[in-house]
Design a protein around this motif. Structure first.
Motif, PDB file in Angstrom:
ATOM      1  N   THR A 200      36.130  45.402  20.547  1.00 42.09           N
ATOM      2  CA  THR A 200      37.038  45.316  21.698  1.00 42.09           C
ATOM      3  C   THR A 200      36.717  46.394  22.726  1.00 42.09           C
ATOM      4  O   THR A 200      37.561  46.756  23.544  1.00 42.09           O
ATOM      5  N   SER A 201      35.486  46.898  22.697  1.00 43.19           N
ATOM      6  CA  SER A 201      35.115  48.022  23.558  1.00 43.19           C
ATOM      7  C   SER A 201      35.210  47.694  25.047  1.00 43.19           C
ATOM      8  O   SER A 201      35.408  48.593  25.864  1.00 43.19           O
ATOM      9  N   ARG A 202      35.103  46.426  25.408  1.00 39.71           N
ATOM     10  CA  ARG A 202      35.145  46.048  26.828  1.00 39.71           C
ATOM     11  C   ARG A 202      36.511  45.498  27.251  1.00 39.71           C
ATOM     12  O   ARG A 202      36.683  45.087  28.390  1.00 39.71           O
ATOM     13  N   ILE A 203      37.471  45.496  26.335  1.00 37.51           N
ATOM     14  CA  ILE A 203      38.768  44.892  26.626  1.00 37.51           C
ATOM     15  C   ILE A 203      39.797  45.979  26.937  1.00 37.51           C
ATOM     16  O   ILE A 203      39.937  46.960  26.204  1.00 37.51           O
ATOM     17  N   VAL A 204      40.499  45.794  28.039  1.00 37.83           N
ATOM     18  CA  VAL A 204      41.574  46.701  28.444  1.00 37.83           C
ATOM     19  C   VAL A 204      42.816  45.867  28.706  1.00 37.83           C
ATOM     20  O   VAL A 204      42.757  44.854  29.413  1.00 37.83           O
TER      21      VAL A 204
END
Length: 217
Positions: A200-204
């Motif tokens: 989920t490193s690209r999810i905000v």
């Protein structure tokens, strides 16, 4: 060897003292002794009952906004103002509508709010309720939500029932020049039943706008 004997003797003394304290707190104990044992001093940690009471008092003025999802109670902690002898608590609330942190100080003796501050640009760590809210927004996303459900079913051997089934950890995310420069945004780390973490490193998750963003890099 002497030190061991001394420690053992001290432990025995502590045990005898603890036993006497239990007897004092019984039915025949003086009222003053029972009160002294159960009434916390100003420097003691908040009791669960005090935390609950302080939260209820602090959220009273924001009740309608909380029902609408505009305001969230984050934390309640002891007020460490050394100039005060009263038993006080500080409640931290976040107003998503104008992205401000509200801190209300509650006098636990008088059961009332005695001070309130409001600041912008202050972002405490997300509360467990916010982590759950962020996960619910993620699961509601048409594409990303399906991916989380598939990964969970593969790891657990059953369908995902709710966000409560996930191991969650949130960190505040800030991005100069973007929506998360002022909004309350969270990067969510999701652990599956098999111990693996989703990528989920690209999810905000933007809790202020109730939106999910995918970072580009």
């Amino acid at each position: 060897m002497r030190r061991v004997v001394v420690v053992a003797a001290a432990a025995t003394g502590i045990s005898l003292f603890a036993g006497a304290a239990v007897l004092l707190a019984g039915e025949d104990a003086p009222e003053a002794a029972r009160t002294a044992r159960t009434t916390p001093s100003p420097g003691d940690p908040l009791t669960p009952g005090e935390i609950s009471r302080a939260g209820a008092i602090a959220t009273g003025p924001s009740h309608e906004h909380m029902k609408a999802g505009r305001v969230e109670l984050l934390y309640v902690e002891r007020d460490d103002d050394k100039t005060e002898d009263d038993r006080r608590a500080e409640a931290y609330l976040y107003d998503y509508a104008d992205d401000s942190l509200i801190v209300r100080t509650v006098d636990l003796g008088d059961n009332k709010i005695v001070r309130e501050t409001r600041d912008k640009g202050v972002q405490p760590p997300p509360s467990p309720r916010e982590e759950t809210a962020a996960a619910e927004l993620l699961l509601a996303h048409p594409k990303l939500g399906r991916g989380v459900r598939r990964a969970y079913a593969k790891a657990a051997g059953r369908e995902l029932r709710s966000a409560a089934d996930l191991g969650l950890r949130g960190l505040i995310y800030s991005q100069p020049g973007g929506p998360c420069a002022t909004h309350r945004c969270v990067r969510l780390f999701v652990r599956l039943p098999d111990g693996k973490h989703l990528d989920t490193s690209r999810i905000v998750i933007d809790l202020s706008a109730k939106k999910v963003h995918t970072l580009e890099w």
